[in-house]
Design an enzyme around this catalytic site. Structure first.
Site: not given
Length: 210
Positions: A47, A39, A42-44
């Site tokens: 990226v 969520r 982890a995405h941040r």
């Protein structure tokens, strides 16, 4: 790979772009194999922070979810899933194009729709977004056969990457297909066409209210 079992369309990881070519928005599918919870943080990290995921999700699936897990008594570093409901996918929208491009994930599962970044990612890289029915977190947990690995535990239970093995995980409603078609956006157009007539009809019956 795609299998048909008792009328169910089951995606079995690893999943290829070719496997998803005939799957369209509104289809109901199930998932066997590898599903990793993943969520916001982890995405941040991937990226914006440029950090590699510690688990390879190429041709596999992720779940926008913050689960509840508990240790299995008598076993070292072993956990079982208690509840794993979807979280709002739109929170990951701004990251999803780069995330899919970098990781090669094929199936994204969450709650609610996603937007143009995800549409573009699905179309360019051959992926799909699916919706898991809300309110079924305990049911979803029963479809997790085991937690094979876990990573980034320092983020806390909801944000930890729980790498699961699942069996007929679903039902999953395809909301964005590999053509970039978006079920939620399509439905918005149809609903808006009918909105004015519906409001007019309702007003006929409640016009006495001051």
């Amino acid at each position: 790979m795609v299998e048909i079992r008792d009328g169910k369309k089951v995606l079995v990881t690893p999943v290829s772009a070719e496997d998803l070519a005939d799957i369209k928005i509104g289809d109901i599918v199930y998932l066997d194999g590898d599903l990793m919870t993943c969520r916001d943080v982890a995405h941040r990290r991937l990226v914006e922070g440029g950090r590699e995921l510690p688990y390879d999700i190429r041709n596999k699936a992720i779940f926008h979810a913050g689960p509840i897990v508990r240790p299995i008594q008598g076993q070292d570093d072993a956990y079982e899933m208690v509840s794993v409901g979807p979280t709002t996918s739109m929170r990951m929208e701004k990251f999803e194009y780069e995330f899919v491009k970098h990781t090669g994930v094929r199936v994204i599962v969450g709650k609610g729709g996603m937007g143009p970044n995800t549409e573009r990612a699905c179309k360019e890289f051959g992926a799909i977004h699916c919706v898991f029915p809300a309110g079924c977190a305990v049911v979803a947990a029963t479809e997790v056969q085991r937690i094979a690995e876990h990573h980034w535990d320092e983020l806390g239970m909801p944000e930890t990457l729980w790498c699961c093995k699942v069996k007929e995980f679903g039902p999953l409603i395809v909301s964005i297909d590999a053509n970039g078609d978006n079920l939620f956006e399509k439905n918005k157009v149809e609903f808006n066409k009918k909105k004015d007539a519906a409001i007019e009809e309702i007003c006929k019956h409640v016009s006495f209210i001051k």
